[in-house]
Enzyme design. Sequence first.
Site, short mmCIF file in Angstrom:
data_model
loop_
_atom_site.label_atom_id
_atom_site.label_comp_id
_atom_site.label_asym_id
_atom_site.label_seq_id
_atom_site.Cartn_x
_atom_site.Cartn_y
_atom_site.Cartn_z
N ARG A 125 -71.59 58.21 -1.63
CA ARG A 125 -70.19 58.24 -1.16
C ARG A 125 -69.52 59.61 -1.30
O ARG A 125 -68.29 59.71 -1.31
CB ARG A 125 -69.34 57.19 -1.86
N LYS A 147 -66.63 71.28 9.22
CA LYS A 147 -67.12 70.35 10.26
C LYS A 147 -68.60 70.11 9.98
O LYS A 147 -69.42 71.05 10.02
CB LYS A 147 -66.96 70.94 11.65
N ARG A 244 -56.65 74.38 15.82
CA ARG A 244 -58.08 74.56 15.56
C ARG A 244 -58.92 74.37 16.82
O ARG A 244 -60.02 74.92 16.93
CB ARG A 244 -58.56 73.61 14.45
N HIS A 251 -66.87 75.69 24.48
CA HIS A 251 -67.72 74.62 23.96
C HIS A 251 -67.74 73.36 24.82
O HIS A 251 -68.70 72.60 24.76
CB HIS A 251 -67.30 74.26 22.53
N1 NAD Z 1 -69.85 73.22 11.81
C1 NAD Z 1 -69.40 74.19 12.59
O1 NAD Z 1 -68.24 74.61 12.50
C2 NAD Z 1 -70.33 74.83 13.57
C3 NAD Z 1 -69.97 76.04 14.18
C4 NAD Z 1 -70.85 76.63 15.07
C5 NAD Z 1 -72.08 76.03 15.32
N2 NAD Z 1 -72.41 74.88 14.69
C6 NAD Z 1 -73.74 74.28 14.88
O2 NAD Z 1 -74.71 75.19 14.38
C7 NAD Z 1 -75.94 74.94 15.02
C8 NAD Z 1 -76.58 76.24 15.43
O3 NAD Z 1 -76.80 77.03 14.29
P1 NAD Z 1 -77.85 78.23 14.31
O4 NAD Z 1 -77.66 79.04 15.53
O5 NAD Z 1 -77.79 78.90 13.00
O6 NAD Z 1 -79.21 77.48 14.53
P2 NAD Z 1 -80.36 77.01 13.51
O7 NAD Z 1 -79.81 76.43 12.31
O8 NAD Z 1 -81.32 76.23 14.33
O9 NAD Z 1 -81.04 78.38 13.10
C9 NAD Z 1 -81.62 79.18 14.09
C10 NAD Z 1 -83.14 79.37 13.89
O10 NAD Z 1 -83.32 80.47 13.03
C11 NAD Z 1 -84.09 80.08 11.88
N3 NAD Z 1 -83.53 80.82 10.78
C12 NAD Z 1 -82.28 80.69 10.25
N4 NAD Z 1 -82.07 81.65 9.34
C13 NAD Z 1 -83.21 82.38 9.26
C14 NAD Z 1 -83.59 83.52 8.51
N5 NAD Z 1 -82.75 84.14 7.69
N6 NAD Z 1 -84.85 83.99 8.68
C15 NAD Z 1 -85.70 83.40 9.56
N7 NAD Z 1 -85.39 82.35 10.32
C16 NAD Z 1 -84.14 81.86 10.17
C17 NAD Z 1 -84.01 78.60 11.80
O11 NAD Z 1 -85.15 78.07 11.20
C18 NAD Z 1 -83.89 78.20 13.27
O12 NAD Z 1 -85.19 78.16 13.83
C19 NAD Z 1 -75.64 74.01 16.18
O13 NAD Z 1 -76.06 72.72 15.87
C20 NAD Z 1 -74.15 74.07 16.30
O14 NAD Z 1 -73.61 72.89 16.85
C21 NAD Z 1 -71.55 74.27 13.83
O1 LIG Z 2 -64.94 74.91 13.56
C1 LIG Z 2 -64.52 74.54 14.66
O2 LIG Z 2 -63.48 73.89 14.77
C2 LIG Z 2 -65.27 74.87 15.89
O3 LIG Z 2 -64.94 74.35 16.95
C3 LIG Z 2 -66.40 75.84 15.78
C4 LIG Z 2 -67.46 75.68 16.86
O4 LIG Z 2 -68.07 76.94 17.01
C5 LIG Z 2 -68.56 74.70 16.48
O5 LIG Z 2 -69.58 74.75 17.43
C6 LIG Z 2 -68.13 73.28 16.22
O6 LIG Z 2 -69.16 72.54 15.63
C7 LIG Z 2 -67.72 72.55 17.46
O7 LIG Z 2 -66.95 71.47 17.07
P1 LIG Z 2 -66.84 70.11 17.87
O8 LIG Z 2 -65.69 69.44 17.20
O9 LIG Z 2 -66.58 70.45 19.31
O10 LIG Z 2 -68.11 69.39 17.70
ZN ZN Z 3 -69.88 76.76 18.19
#
Ligand code: NAD
Ligand SMILES: O=C(O)C(=O)C[C@@H](O)[C@H](O)[C@H](O)COP(=O)(O)O
Ligand code: ZN
Length: 370
Positions: A125, A147, A244, A251
Amino acid sequence: MADIAHKVHVALGERAYDILIGDRLIDEAGAILAERFPGRRFGIITDENVAKAQLPRLIASMDAAGLGHSEIVLPPGESTKGWPGLQAAVEGILAARLERGDLVIALGGGVIGDLAGFAAAIARRGMDFVQMPTSLLAQVDSSVGGKTGINSPHGKNLIGAFHQPRLVLADLSTLDTLAPRQFASGYAEVVKYGLIDDEDFFFWLEEKREEIFAGGPARGEAIARCCAHKARVVIEDEKELGVRALLNLGHTFGHALEKDTGYSDRLLHGEGVSIGMVLAHGFSARLGLAPSQDAGRIAAHLKNAGLPTILGDIEGGLGSTETLMAAIAQDKKVSRGALTFILTRGIGKAFIEKGVAPEAVSAFLDEMRR
Ligand SMILES: NC(=O)c1ccc[n+]([C@@H]2O[C@H](COP(=O)([O-])OP(=O)(O)OC[C@H]3O[C@@H](n4cnc5c(N)ncnc54)[C@H](O)[C@@H]3O)[C@@H](O)[C@H]2O)c1
Ligand SMILES: O=C(O)C(=O)C[C@@H](O)[C@H](O)[C@H](O)COP(=O)(O)O
Ligand SMILES: [Zn+2]
């Protein structure tokens, strides 16, 4: 000794935390964690690539600090951010007998950060977690703001929770092992901050892009500026009730494209955002809101960074416009059935537009496919 070059504080009251950015921070992570979270055990969730390239450094520093830890290593890639990946992460936490007061560490890119953060939000939880972002994308965006979640066959990030980390440790030296395509993908989110409301940052990026890619001092500065920008927005609107949503620039299109390409290596998240931002500027110009030369200038910058900028850049083709529109209709910004888009009046002038006509989007997409 680690060099903490930048510190950004995310002032969220009882959920406040620091983002520490610096070179070789991972080698000091054990000491930092021992000081901030005395007596806790840690479950490190990572992927196979990061386990090979960076995990030994983290384990060495945790062992040196006498910290107890377990490792959960998942397959790399966007497809891991789904139900089976979540099950593996949560069951791994339970199998390691981590207690509610222990911490999860997300060591990796955004996939691991989103997945491990969500696993921490629901295991027992709710457990605390620490973000240790190792991709450029994760260091400038996904590790900050809370997020967390996974993808659904119905759409991107549709299952999740807001769950803030207790600490973000961004080690610049981890980027040395990141593949160039992945670095470019993360750069799309860097550019996003300029396009939202900081034209000076975009112009600075035009000057510094090569230095940022080469690993000069501009890289750390760019990462810190992005984190400070995101922290400001998250402090103002943690749960995306308003401003935000601007962080979603590009996106709505990008997520539909990611779904259409099966959350696969055909289109990385930042690549979808790159095309999506150019589409958002093009659509705004089509509506008479923004100068069309801005869309061209942005596309040129992203293309020079090695990013795709048009639908035709996606190898293997796309589904129909109707399929893309169905994905857009599942976007989390949809309210009472109406579409919300982040539109713009030009570079650094993005705004939230509710009630966008689906016919206009569909006609625009049809045209962009030709
Ligand atoms: N939560 C948020 O606010 C938010 C914001 C933007 C994106 N995202 C999410 O993030 C994800 C994309 O993240 P990403 O681009 O980091 O992709 P990812 O996590 O897949 O990493 C990219 C690739 O690089 C490799 N990698 C990562 N760091 C490494 C390192 N230091 N050395 C060697 N290999 C390495 C990983 O194994 C993977 O193959 C998506 O799912 C997207 O929706 C979330
Ligand atoms: O942090 C946020 O807020 C963002 O929108 C950052 C984005 O870069 C990211 O890809 C995020 O995960 C997208 O959010 P979502 O709510 O559209 O899923
Ligand atoms: Zn993003």
